[in-house]
Design a protein around this motif. Structure first.
Motif, PDB file in Angstrom:
ATOM      1  N   PRO A 277      -2.358  -1.683  -4.586  1.00  0.00           N
ATOM      2  CA  PRO A 277      -3.754  -1.315  -4.727  1.00  0.00           C
ATOM      3  C   PRO A 277      -4.130  -0.064  -3.935  1.00  0.00           C
ATOM      4  N   THR A 278      -3.380   0.278  -2.909  1.00  0.00           N
ATOM      5  CA  THR A 278      -3.918   1.304  -2.014  1.00  0.00           C
ATOM      6  C   THR A 278      -2.840   2.268  -1.507  1.00  0.00           C
ATOM      7  N   GLY A 279      -3.288   3.389  -0.938  1.00  0.00           N
ATOM      8  CA  GLY A 279      -2.380   4.487  -0.621  1.00  0.00           C
ATOM      9  C   GLY A 279      -1.203   4.103   0.248  1.00  0.00           C
ATOM     10  N   THR A 280      -1.480   3.286   1.253  1.00  0.00           N
ATOM     11  CA  THR A 280      -0.414   2.934   2.183  1.00  0.00           C
ATOM     12  C   THR A 280       0.720   2.187   1.477  1.00  0.00           C
ATOM     13  N   ASN A 281       0.398   1.445   0.413  1.00  0.00           N
ATOM     14  CA  ASN A 281       1.445   0.743  -0.350  1.00  0.00           C
ATOM     15  C   ASN A 281       2.391   1.734  -1.005  1.00  0.00           C
TER      16      ASN A 281
ATOM     17  N   VAL B 246       6.317  13.948  -0.764  1.00  0.00           N
ATOM     18  CA  VAL B 246       4.987  14.529  -0.563  1.00  0.00           C
ATOM     19  C   VAL B 246       3.962  13.413  -0.714  1.00  0.00           C
ATOM     20  N   ASP B 247       3.186  13.221   0.337  1.00  0.00           N
ATOM     21  CA  ASP B 247       2.097  12.244   0.304  1.00  0.00           C
ATOM     22  C   ASP B 247       0.873  12.960  -0.246  1.00  0.00           C
ATOM     23  N   ASP B 248       0.623  12.751  -1.553  1.00  0.00           N
ATOM     24  CA  ASP B 248      -0.517  13.397  -2.208  1.00  0.00           C
ATOM     25  C   ASP B 248      -1.648  12.395  -2.442  1.00  0.00           C
ATOM     26  N   VAL B 249      -1.700  11.388  -1.580  1.00  0.00           N
ATOM     27  CA  VAL B 249      -2.707  10.339  -1.736  1.00  0.00           C
ATOM     28  C   VAL B 249      -4.117  10.930  -1.685  1.00  0.00           C
ATOM     29  N   GLN B 250      -4.352  11.819  -0.726  1.00  0.00           N
ATOM     30  CA  GLN B 250      -5.705  12.384  -0.608  1.00  0.00           C
ATOM     31  C   GLN B 250      -5.847  13.729  -1.322  1.00  0.00           C
ATOM     32  N   MET B 251      -4.818  14.560  -1.281  1.00  0.00           N
ATOM     33  CA  MET B 251      -4.944  15.922  -1.834  1.00  0.00           C
ATOM     34  C   MET B 251      -4.515  16.005  -3.293  1.00  0.00           C
TER      35      MET B 251
ATOM     36  N   SER C  32      -2.643   7.880  -4.946  1.00  0.00           N
ATOM     37  CA  SER C  32      -3.540   6.717  -4.981  1.00  0.00           C
ATOM     38  C   SER C  32      -4.973   7.228  -5.094  1.00  0.00           C
ATOM     39  N   LYS C  33      -5.810   6.890  -4.143  1.00  0.00           N
ATOM     40  CA  LYS C  33      -7.220   7.294  -4.071  1.00  0.00           C
ATOM     41  C   LYS C  33      -7.886   7.589  -5.426  1.00  0.00           C
ATOM     42  N   SER C  34      -7.828   8.854  -5.906  1.00  0.00           N
ATOM     43  CA  SER C  34      -8.581   9.201  -7.119  1.00  0.00           C
ATOM     44  C   SER C  34      -7.810   8.967  -8.402  1.00  0.00           C
TER      45      SER C  34
HETATM   46  N1  PMP Z   1      -1.920   9.037   2.870  1.00  0.00           N
HETATM   47  C1  PMP Z   1      -2.919   9.916   3.017  1.00  0.00           C
HETATM   48  C2  PMP Z   1      -2.595  11.372   2.975  1.00  0.00           C
HETATM   49  C3  PMP Z   1      -4.229   9.486   3.205  1.00  0.00           C
HETATM   50  O1  PMP Z   1      -5.208  10.378   3.377  1.00  0.00           O
HETATM   51  C4  PMP Z   1      -4.486   8.109   3.225  1.00  0.00           C
HETATM   52  C5  PMP Z   1      -5.901   7.560   3.401  1.00  0.00           C
HETATM   53  N2  PMP Z   1      -6.805   8.339   4.038  1.00  0.00           N
HETATM   54  C6  PMP Z   1      -3.412   7.223   3.070  1.00  0.00           C
HETATM   55  C7  PMP Z   1      -2.145   7.715   2.884  1.00  0.00           C
HETATM   56  C8  PMP Z   1      -3.610   5.734   3.096  1.00  0.00           C
HETATM   57  O2  PMP Z   1      -4.337   5.325   2.007  1.00  0.00           O
HETATM   58  P1  PMP Z   1      -5.105   3.924   2.029  1.00  0.00           P
HETATM   59  O3  PMP Z   1      -6.189   4.047   3.038  1.00  0.00           O
HETATM   60  O4  PMP Z   1      -5.634   3.789   0.632  1.00  0.00           O
HETATM   61  O5  PMP Z   1      -4.121   2.899   2.365  1.00  0.00           O
END
Ligand code: PMP
Length: 415
Positions: free
Chosen positions: A107-111, A234-239, A263-265
């Motif tokens: 469900p979320t970025g950290t996963n 590359v962690d593109d969760v936010q960017m 993730s996120k958007s």
């Molecule tokens: N990676 C990046 C670059 C983030 O900005 C974030 C959340 N701010 C995360 C991972 C983690 O995402 P989440 O809070 O949805 O677990």
């Protein structure tokens, strides 16, 4: 003025509590229960690139629910999942000449980050992961251990034993660190550094203060990874999902990561969804080796598919770059005007901010902005950056209105 008080029911670690209760939202505006509207330059920390309750996405979602289509079936293959995968391939991967397998990781970025770290370690049979100063990758123990922020780790320790932190681009007062020392450590038995499985990096550090890696630095990093057979994550969760203009924040740098976290958007509607993209040959998972209950949240796949169709049709990349120029112009002018208090503008596209010499000044700017009807938050290790993260769909008029509020808020905060 009080800055972001705690609300009654929240635990203390939740830092972002505006002193009001919100009830509805549409586009770039969010309203509190008294009916007061605020421009939302926070946008769910980058999870609302298409704004609140986007009408096209909402219609798709409502139709899906009304027809009793699948909401939850764990990891089962569904029509909604298939449509997302087909659309993602057609709109995102193929036009960029990219070939990735898509893993639904949670469900979320950290996963998404956890899956990336685990996969890299399994694939290479190595343990060490390289990450960067001021990085933020999430709050679960693996992602937290590659997060370059001691405060965020709290008393939780560093659960991965082998994390090697490198200086991010521009970490040394504007100087670009080269990789000479790192390369030496990789090849020298006496350095004590075990050969890493992977390097994890953000192209712009969303939580770490909007520090931006140059294309050249990213290319050197990618070359280094290739030479030493380390996987580039590359962690593109936010960017990602267009926040900096292009769909992937790394694509203009000319690098092709081995693994990408999104993730996120991605769902486009603020619904939880995360994927990990991997080079096809990296898929070494055994069945059942990496799964989880809510990794098949179909309503998110539905809005994600609709969001990609919107992305395809609306020229969001160009619009975001143009709006980013407007933001840069306004912030540069403010940095010039207040050159003692503001050290400079940070970030790019629609993820930009102002860094303040005195960190509390950035918090005061956000509090002044709230009073004037605009939501924004701080970023950076000491909260020294006032960060603007409007929806990509914001109108030019709303953007100008928001930038006026930022201007007034900076003046008031520095009085
Ligand atoms: N990676 C990046 C670059 C983030 O900005 C974030 C959340 N701010 C995360 C991972 C983690 O995402 P989440 O809070 O949805 O677990």
């Amino acid at each position: 003025m009080k800055v972001f008080e705690q609300t009654e029911s929240e635990v203390r670690s939740y830092c972002r509590s505006w002193p009001t209760v919100f009830s509805r939202a549409q586009g770039s505006r969010i309203y509190d229960e008294s009916g007061r509207g605020y421009l939302d330059f926070f946008a769910g920390a980058g999870s609302l690139n298409y704004g609140h309750n986007h009408p096209q996405l909402k219609l798709k979602l409502l139709g899906y629910l009304v027809n009793d289509e699948i909401v939850h079936a764990l990891d089962a293959y569904t029509v909604a999942k298939r449509e997302f995968l087909e659309t993602f391939r057609r709109v995102v991967l193929e036009p960029r000449g990219l070939d990735y397998k898509v893993q639904f990781t949670g469900p979320t970025g950290t996963n998404s980050v956890e899956a990336a770290l685990k996969l890299a370690r399994k694939y290479t049979g190595r343990e060490t992961v390289v990450s960067f100063t001021n990085a933020f990758h999430g709050m679960t123990l693996g992602s937290l251990s590659v997060t370059g922020n001691s405060m965020k780790r709290g008393g939780a320790g560093v659960p991965l034993n082998h994390v090697f932190t490198m200086p991010y681009d521009n970490y040394l007062d504007g100087a670009t660190p080269d990789f000479m020392l790192f390369e030496r450590m990789l090849t020298d038995n006496g350095s004590g550094l075990d050969k890493p499985a992977a390097v994890i990096v953000e192209t712009v550090q969303g939580e770490g203060g909007l520090n931006e890696a140059s294309a050249g630095w990213l290319r050197s990093l990618a070359d280094l990874c290739k030479r030493h057979e380390m996987l580039l994550i590359v962690d593109d969760v936010q960017m990602g999902c267009g926040r900096t203009g292009p769909f992937f924040s790394f694509e203009d740098a000319g690098i092709v990561p081995d693994i990408v976290c999104l993730s996120k958007s991605l769902s486009g509607y603020g619904l939880p969804m995360a994927v990990t993209l991997m080079r096809p040959d990296l898929d070494v998972w055994e069945p059942g080796e990496h799964n989880g209950t809510f990794r098949g949240f179909n309503p998110a796949f539905v809005t994600a598919t609709a969001a990609l169709a919107f992305w395809e049709g609306e020229g969001l990349r160009e619009q975001t770059l143009a709006k980013g120029e407007a933001v840069a112009g306004a912030l540069d002018a403010l940095a010039d005007e207040h050159d003692k208090a503001i050290t400079g503008r940070r970030g790019r596209g629609l993820a930009q901010g102002l860094a303040f010499t005195d960190p509390p000044a950035a918090g005061r700017v956000c509090a002044e902005a709230f009073e004037r009807g605009l939501l924004m938050e701080t970023s950076g290790p000491d909260g020294e950056v006032a960060k603007l993260l409007p929806p990509l769909t914001i109108t030019d008029r709303e953007l100008a209105e928001g930038l006026d509020i930022v201007r007034e808020s900076v003046a008031a905060a520095l009085e």
